[in-house]
Design a protein around this motif. Structure first.
Motif, short mmCIF file in Angstrom:
data_model
loop_
_atom_site.label_atom_id
_atom_site.label_comp_id
_atom_site.label_asym_id
_atom_site.label_seq_id
_atom_site.Cartn_x
_atom_site.Cartn_y
_atom_site.Cartn_z
N VAL A 164 26.76 42.31 41.19
CA VAL A 164 27.37 41.64 40.04
C VAL A 164 28.72 42.26 39.71
O VAL A 164 29.72 41.55 39.46
CB VAL A 164 26.42 41.71 38.82
N TRP A 165 28.76 43.61 39.70
CA TRP A 165 30.04 44.27 39.41
C TRP A 165 31.09 43.93 40.47
O TRP A 165 32.25 43.69 40.15
CB TRP A 165 29.82 45.78 39.35
N SER A 166 30.66 43.91 41.74
CA SER A 166 31.60 43.57 42.82
C SER A 166 32.09 42.14 42.68
O SER A 166 33.29 41.85 42.87
CB SER A 166 30.93 43.77 44.18
N LEU A 167 31.16 41.22 42.34
CA LEU A 167 31.58 39.83 42.15
C LEU A 167 32.55 39.71 40.98
O LEU A 167 33.53 38.96 41.06
CB LEU A 167 30.35 38.95 41.90
N TRP A 168 32.25 40.46 39.93
CA TRP A 168 33.16 40.40 38.78
C TRP A 168 34.53 40.95 39.14
O TRP A 168 35.56 40.37 38.79
CB TRP A 168 32.53 41.18 37.63
N GLN A 169 34.53 42.11 39.85
CA GLN A 169 35.81 42.67 40.28
C GLN A 169 36.52 41.73 41.26
O GLN A 169 37.75 41.57 41.21
CB GLN A 169 35.59 44.04 40.94
N LEU A 170 35.73 41.12 42.16
CA LEU A 170 36.33 40.17 43.11
C LEU A 170 36.92 38.98 42.39
O LEU A 170 38.02 38.51 42.74
CB LEU A 170 35.27 39.71 44.10
N ARG A 171 36.22 38.51 41.37
CA ARG A 171 36.75 37.38 40.62
C ARG A 171 38.05 37.78 39.91
O ARG A 171 39.02 37.02 39.93
CB ARG A 171 35.72 36.91 39.59
N ARG A 172 38.04 38.97 39.29
CA ARG A 172 39.27 39.43 38.63
C ARG A 172 40.40 39.57 39.65
O ARG A 172 41.55 39.18 39.39
CB ARG A 172 39.03 40.78 37.96
N HIS A 173 40.04 40.12 40.84
CA HIS A 173 41.06 40.27 41.87
C HIS A 173 41.59 38.91 42.32
O HIS A 173 42.81 38.73 42.49
CB HIS A 173 40.47 41.03 43.07
N MET A 174 40.69 37.96 42.51
CA MET A 174 41.12 36.63 42.93
C MET A 174 41.96 35.97 41.85
O MET A 174 42.96 35.30 42.16
CB MET A 174 39.90 35.77 43.26
N GLN A 175 41.56 36.16 40.58
CA GLN A 175 42.37 35.58 39.50
C GLN A 175 43.75 36.21 39.45
O GLN A 175 44.75 35.51 39.28
CB GLN A 175 41.64 35.76 38.17
N ARG A 176 43.78 37.56 39.61
CA ARG A 176 45.10 38.22 39.64
C ARG A 176 45.89 37.78 40.85
O ARG A 176 47.12 37.59 40.77
CB ARG A 176 44.92 39.74 39.63
N ARG A 177 45.20 37.61 41.99
CA ARG A 177 45.90 37.19 43.20
C ARG A 177 46.45 35.77 43.03
O ARG A 177 47.60 35.50 43.41
CB ARG A 177 44.93 37.26 44.38
N GLN A 178 45.62 34.89 42.45
CA GLN A 178 46.10 33.54 42.22
C GLN A 178 47.27 33.53 41.26
O GLN A 178 48.24 32.79 41.45
CB GLN A 178 44.95 32.67 41.70
N ALA A 179 47.16 34.37 40.20
CA ALA A 179 48.28 34.45 39.26
C ALA A 179 49.53 34.99 39.95
O ALA A 179 50.64 34.50 39.72
CB ALA A 179 47.90 35.33 38.07
N ALA A 180 49.32 36.03 40.81
CA ALA A 180 50.47 36.59 41.53
C ALA A 180 51.05 35.57 42.50
O ALA A 180 52.29 35.44 42.63
CB ALA A 180 50.05 37.85 42.29
N GLU A 181 50.17 34.82 43.19
CA GLU A 181 50.68 33.80 44.11
C GLU A 181 51.41 32.71 43.35
O GLU A 181 52.46 32.23 43.81
CB GLU A 181 49.51 33.21 44.90
N GLN A 182 50.87 32.32 42.18
CA GLN A 182 51.56 31.31 41.39
C GLN A 182 52.91 31.83 40.91
O GLN A 182 53.92 31.11 40.94
CB GLN A 182 50.67 30.91 40.20
N ALA A 183 52.91 33.11 40.46
CA ALA A 183 54.19 33.70 40.04
C ALA A 183 55.15 33.80 41.21
O ALA A 183 56.36 33.56 41.06
CB ALA A 183 53.94 35.09 39.43
#
Length: 657
Positions: free
Chosen positions: A272-291
């Motif tokens: 669960v913690w890994s999924l949560w961290q992965l989701r945060r990472h993916m969200q940050r990655r998507q935000a970084a890619e969008q930026a």
């Protein structure tokens, strides 16, 4: 390698349930593990309960067998106890065997047909009885019940000393149908529990006996169990409300299942913690890619809107990137230019050697920071001038991977500069003509004097020659005077011609002191007419400066004449102009100091503005032209108040190295 590749297409955002699936799977996994743990625990509890029931049934059966054996022994002892006056050795042996500690009986009595105690083994008194049981031993009611029933009967439990509890079993004895009496076995509940409960049963369970009031009257152990698993059965025989309570001790912890479930729980938490961290990472990655996409689009739009050409090259000089402005400038497309090595198709053939030298200088890291001008060629053959500025190209890891150059087409700018320079030259020439126009009357007077002298000398010579009164020696002296006056007139004309002539600007080593003296000679007649004295304080010797002599002389004349104009209303004795030169911090400074009224603050703010003048007939371009000449020679034109009254102008020029 292309530095700015097109960004990948923007992926569509995942649906809302996309991120819920992993959490649902983990929740299902945790629920399954919890159910498995609960089922395992339930199965363990059920197995423990079944084991408890089996053990209790075994204990109940064991006690029943013991009671039956004891009753059989008491029945066998009855005839022997009542047919003999005293027990023989065989009977005593049977009594001892019946009183074995494992049997639970602690005393045997035999009562005659009237209920009186006929004998006891071991002997007894009633001193061991306490409370309400005192005086009721042996139980009369139980005696009568056993006699009437014709079979063994058990009495109520009663307390004795030392917190012990006892009960009796009355076994009637008959001989050929005749009642002989009863054999009474006295049981100690505490001893029975102690002897009849095996050690392995005691390790698992706590066994206690409660009366009809629910009070505990005997127990195998004083240790309280920690488990809630218990079983209660009637204590039959002896009955009379007695119950056996069997409570299981807390079983050993099954570490392997617990460790397994704990590991699964930790693993689930980690997932669960890994999924949560992965989701945060993916969200940050998507935000970084969008930026990044937004930044790329912004920079691409900015580069596309630039008029400056951008070109990147690697360390070997190969083109890796060009922007649209560069392509428009040279006429070749990006696909045609990227990957090319020198010589480039936009290099002009006539300047190939110089362009190649500039290219090598850039690759060597020696490009000047202010940029370089080179001549290039468009695809249609048209030549153009470009200002090239190069800078190192550094990647994200801090490595030098090439050079980034910006190129600006300065062809029109140079044309405008040439036109402005020509206009400036015409304006300067016009200003010099205006200055000479203002000085025309003075110059005419200066020229009239030598011409009038020449005419007088000529008339006198002719008259003396006609009368024959002149000698060759006198004629020679007169002609020498005529020649001096002619040279004087010629010098005045030469100075005027040199000052007003229009010529191409040139930069050559000049002696500023000599130019200042020429300027003084040019304005000296006007100064004498105005009653202005000019004082020279020139440093000797002074180094040469690179300048245009005509322009420098124009500055000196303008500054001197402005000083004379400023002193027009001053008393004649105070009309003095001081000219001096000095060296200071690599600059040669020429100063002009007057004794006029000075420059008011409101005039000082716009003193060098074009077409600004305080004179009634002035053009307003004199000081503006002087400052332009100073800036053209990389110098400065400044002013300050004269401590003695008036103004001091400073014209500085860099000394030639």
């Amino acid at each position: 390698m292309i530095l700015n590749p097109l960004p990948p297409p923007t992926p569509s955002p995942p649906p809302g349930w996309y991120w819920s699936l992993p959490y649902a799977a983990v929740a299902l996994f945790i629920a399954t593990m919890a159910a498995l743990l609960w089922l395992t625990h339930r199965q363990d509890a059920e197995e423990q309960r079944m084991t408890l029931i089996n053990d209790v049934l075994w204990m109940e059966q064991n006690l029943s067998f013991q009671f039956e054996r004891n009753n059989a022994q008491l029945t066998q002892l009855g005839p022997e106890l009542f047919t003999r006056k005293h027990p023989d050795a065989t009977t005593e042996a049977r009594l001892k065997r019946a009183l074995d500690p494992e049997s639970g009986m602690i005393r045997i009595l035999w009562l005659d047909e009237s209920g009186a105690v006929r004998g006891a083994e071991p002997p007894y008194t009633e001193n061991h009885l306490v409370g309400e049981s005192s005086g009721t031993f042996p139980s009369t009611a139980t005696y009568r019940l056993a006699r009437s029933l014709g079979r063994p009967a058990y009495s109520d439990a009663y307390a004795v000393i030392e917190n012990q509890t006892q009960f009796e079993v009355h076994t009637p004895v008959f001989d050929s149908g005749r009642y002989l009496g009863s054999v009474v076995g006295v049981y100690s509940v505490n001893e029975m529990l102690s002897r009849q409960i095996p050690w392995w049963f005691s390790e698992r369970y706590r066994v206690s006996v409660t009366n009809n009031l629910g009070l505990e009257i005997a127990a195998k152990s004083k240790v309280s169990p920690l488990s809630s698993l218990a079983y209660e059965i009637p204590f039959e025989p002896p009955g009379h409300g007695l119950n056996l309570n069997i409570t299981a001790y807390k079983s050993e912890v099954r570490w392997i299942p617990l460790l397994l479930m704990g590991s699964l729980g930790i693993l689930a938490t980690a997932i669960v913690w890994s999924l949560w961290q992965l989701r945060r990472h993916m969200q940050r990655r998507q935000a970084a890619e969008q930026a990044l996409r937004s930044e790329h689009a912004f920079r691409k739009a900015m580069e596309d809107s630039l008029n400056s050409g951008m070109r990147a090259r690697d360390l070997n000089g190969k083109i890796t990137y060009v922007n649209p402005a560069f392509c428009r400038m040279v006429g070749w497309s990006a696909d045609e230019l990227i990957g090319l090595m020198p010589p480039m198709p936009y290099w002009a053939p006539e300047t190939l050697e110089r362009t190649l030298a500039v290219h090598q200088m850039v690759l060597g890291g020696n490009a000047p920071p202010q940029g370089m001008e080179i001549r290039l060629m468009r695809r249609n053959g048209e030549r153009f001038d470009a200002l090239l500025i190069e800078a190192p190209l550094i990647d994200s890891d801090g490595r030098h991977i090439g050079w980034m150059g910006s190129m600006v087409d300065v062809t029109e700018q140079k044309r405008a500069q040439d036109l402005a320079r020509q206009q400036q030259e015409r304006l300067q020439a016009t200003a010099r003509l205006v200055t000479m126009g203002e000085m025309a009357s003075t110059l005419a007077h200066e020229l009239n004097q030598p011409l009038a002298a020449i005419s007088s000398y000529n008339t006198g010579c002719l008259n003396m020659i006609g009368r024959g009164e002149i000698s060759p020696t006198e004629l020679t002296g007169v002609l020498e005077k005529v020649g001096k006056q002619a040279q004087r007139a010629a010098q005045i004309i030469r100075r005027v011609h040199a000052f007003v002539r229009r010529s191409e600007p040139k930069c050559e080593p000049v002696d500023v002191n000599a130019i200042i003296r020429e300027a003084v000679g040019l304005v000296e007649p006007d100064a004498q007419r105005r009653g202005v004295s000019i004082k020279l304080d020139l440093a000797e010797p002074v180094p040469a400066v690179a300048a245009d002599p005509v322009m420098i002389e124009q500055v000196a004349v303008n500054l001197i004449r402005n000083g004379m104009d400023a002193m027009a209303d001053a008393p004649r004795a105070e009309r003095r102009i001081s000219l001096n030169t000095r060296l200071q911090e690599g600059m040669l400074i020429f100063s002009v100091a007057d004794r006029g009224k000075g420059i008011p603050p409101e005039v000082a703010e716009k003193l060098f503005a074009p077409f600004f003048t305080t004179k009634e007939e002035g053009m307003g371009m004199g000081l503006n032209i002087c400052r332009s000449i100073a800036e053209l020679h990389r110098g400065r034109l400044t002013f300050e108040a004269n401590p003695g009254g008036g103004t001091i102008f400073h014209f500085s020029l860099p000394v030639q190295s």
